[in-house]
Design an enzyme around this catalytic site. Sequence first.
Site, mmCIF file in Angstrom:
data_model
loop_
_atom_site.group_PDB
_atom_site.id
_atom_site.type_symbol
_atom_site.label_atom_id
_atom_site.label_comp_id
_atom_site.label_asym_id
_atom_site.label_seq_id
_atom_site.Cartn_x
_atom_site.Cartn_y
_atom_site.Cartn_z
ATOM 1 N N HIS A 108 4.207 0.894 4.351
ATOM 2 C CA HIS A 108 2.842 0.712 3.914
ATOM 3 C C HIS A 108 1.790 0.727 4.894
ATOM 4 O O HIS A 108 0.737 0.996 4.811
ATOM 5 C CB HIS A 108 2.689 -0.906 3.350
ATOM 6 C CG HIS A 108 2.791 -1.972 4.251
ATOM 7 N ND1 HIS A 108 2.065 -3.211 4.114
ATOM 8 C CD2 HIS A 108 3.325 -1.998 5.621
ATOM 9 C CE1 HIS A 108 2.175 -4.001 5.054
ATOM 10 N NE2 HIS A 108 3.011 -3.332 6.016
ATOM 11 N N HIS A 124 0.796 -1.189 -0.149
ATOM 12 C CA HIS A 124 0.062 -0.042 0.055
ATOM 13 C C HIS A 124 0.743 1.590 0.051
ATOM 14 O O HIS A 124 0.222 2.275 -0.057
ATOM 15 C CB HIS A 124 -0.891 -0.006 1.166
ATOM 16 C CG HIS A 124 -2.413 0.578 0.956
ATOM 17 N ND1 HIS A 124 -3.585 0.501 1.522
ATOM 18 C CD2 HIS A 124 -2.769 1.590 -0.245
ATOM 19 C CE1 HIS A 124 -4.391 0.873 0.985
ATOM 20 N NE2 HIS A 124 -4.108 1.540 0.079
ATOM 21 N N ASP A 153 -7.428 -1.532 -0.383
ATOM 22 C CA ASP A 153 -6.525 -2.764 0.119
ATOM 23 C C ASP A 153 -7.147 -4.064 0.302
ATOM 24 O O ASP A 153 -8.366 -4.084 1.123
ATOM 25 C CB ASP A 153 -6.076 -2.095 1.620
ATOM 26 C CG ASP A 153 -4.998 -3.299 2.170
ATOM 27 O OD1 ASP A 153 -4.976 -4.356 2.002
ATOM 28 O OD2 ASP A 153 -3.864 -2.522 2.851
ATOM 29 N N ASP A 164 -10.054 -0.509 3.676
ATOM 30 C CA ASP A 164 -8.793 -0.930 4.204
ATOM 31 C C ASP A 164 -9.173 -1.475 5.631
ATOM 32 O O ASP A 164 -10.285 -0.749 6.273
ATOM 33 C CB ASP A 164 -7.863 0.186 4.298
ATOM 34 C CG ASP A 164 -6.395 -0.472 4.629
ATOM 35 O OD1 ASP A 164 -6.263 -1.492 5.336
ATOM 36 O OD2 ASP A 164 -5.509 0.348 3.706
ATOM 37 N N ASP A 210 -6.965 -6.370 2.153
ATOM 38 C CA ASP A 210 -7.194 -7.006 3.556
ATOM 39 C C ASP A 210 -8.298 -6.250 4.331
ATOM 40 O O ASP A 210 -8.727 -6.682 5.106
ATOM 41 C CB ASP A 210 -5.706 -6.718 4.416
ATOM 42 C CG ASP A 210 -5.700 -5.294 4.669
ATOM 43 O OD1 ASP A 210 -6.441 -4.527 4.900
ATOM 44 O OD2 ASP A 210 -4.251 -5.082 4.922
ATOM 45 N N HIS A 258 -6.749 -1.463 7.844
ATOM 46 C CA HIS A 258 -6.132 -0.543 8.863
ATOM 47 C C HIS A 258 -6.017 0.944 8.367
ATOM 48 O O HIS A 258 -6.446 1.191 7.297
ATOM 49 C CB HIS A 258 -4.622 -1.219 8.502
ATOM 50 C CG HIS A 258 -4.418 -2.606 8.871
ATOM 51 N ND1 HIS A 258 -4.486 -3.584 7.745
ATOM 52 C CD2 HIS A 258 -4.187 -3.321 9.832
ATOM 53 C CE1 HIS A 258 -4.470 -4.764 8.004
ATOM 54 N NE2 HIS A 258 -4.183 -4.697 9.307
ATOM 55 N N ASP A 281 -3.409 2.809 8.216
ATOM 56 C CA ASP A 281 -2.116 3.406 7.097
ATOM 57 C C ASP A 281 -1.844 4.592 7.756
ATOM 58 O O ASP A 281 -1.380 5.415 6.543
ATOM 59 C CB ASP A 281 -2.316 2.977 5.852
ATOM 60 C CG ASP A 281 -2.665 1.572 5.427
ATOM 61 O OD1 ASP A 281 -2.436 0.761 6.453
ATOM 62 O OD2 ASP A 281 -3.114 1.254 4.410
ATOM 63 N N GLU A 312 -1.986 -4.708 -2.046
ATOM 64 C CA GLU A 312 -1.668 -5.577 -1.022
ATOM 65 C C GLU A 312 -1.922 -6.999 -1.548
ATOM 66 O O GLU A 312 -2.092 -7.845 -0.367
ATOM 67 C CB GLU A 312 -2.151 -5.258 0.260
ATOM 68 C CG GLU A 312 -1.734 -3.970 0.992
ATOM 69 C CD GLU A 312 -0.114 -4.366 1.569
ATOM 70 O OE1 GLU A 312 0.068 -5.407 1.860
ATOM 71 O OE2 GLU A 312 0.248 -3.343 1.949
HETATM 72 MN MN LIG Z 1 -3.673 -0.480 3.600
#
Ligand SMILES: [Mn+2]
Length: 302
Positions: free
Chosen positions: A142, A99, A227, A125, A229, A127, A129, A272
Amino acid sequence: MRQWHIIGVGSGWGAQDMGTADGPKALIRNVPPSFQKFPKTLMYWHGEEPLCFANPVPLPPSQAKAHTDRVLEMATDLSHQTKNTLLRGGLPLVFGGDHSIAIGTWSGVKAALEPEEDMGLIWIDAHMDAHSPETSPSLNVHGMPIAVLLGYGDPRLTGINNLQPKLKPQNLCLIGIRSFEEGEANLLRDLGVQVYQMNEVQQRGFSAIFREAHSKIPARRFGLSIDVDAFDPAEAPGTGTPEPSGLRLTDVKKTLYGLAQDPAFLGLEITEFNPYRDENNKTCSLVWELATAVTGGIHDRR
Ligand SMILES: [Mn+2]
């Protein structure tokens, strides 16, 4: 009608596990029929070889500075690509890569706008980030792109294209968040960034959240950074930092369908994807299904 410019960015420099560097190659090997059908006038590939594919040799975490140097090089290159794509009337479709590529993608998009025009960004996402080198436990870049785009972090990264910041806090929304550290959460809270955590998405539905996020961003034009994830690990196992209880592809696809038809749309980035962690090509297919959904309106019109 705008032409998609597909840019593969083989970066693993921003992450601990550098397998994402081979993401674009795996995607290019598995182009689905929906994309093969695209006429050349609508789909332009930036070569078979991904940008910055550097046969990465893992560096120990203690060499964080060397990693950041590589990310800087990659992001600067990539920013020229996305900027030129928009200036030529095309739309960037960027496949990562970890990312940290977002630093390049959106620095370039911002540079293509008139100086006084603000850029909107919706960030999907698990997260935040939003670390800076001071708050990051791992120093992996990232985990920092949001902070960099907002103007916080390594000055070489925040200063790409001599524009700072690339993004104002009110023009950013995060969706799907369910894992974060205090330092980055504090930064986003202090700046007043709108964050939709996963529990709220589960209560209200992805579609309602996405529409609200979109309507809250005052910038006229906007881009989308995804992302993988953000998705449930059952649907997207092929990623370095999976988090349980994520988004479902069906909901997201329905909502994003044909988004690129919006004349205010500035581009899509999907990051990612790590082919070495994938199971039965699930995540690879998910990436293509997302890209097909966002560009989907183009097929309908043909
Ligand atoms: Mn990310």
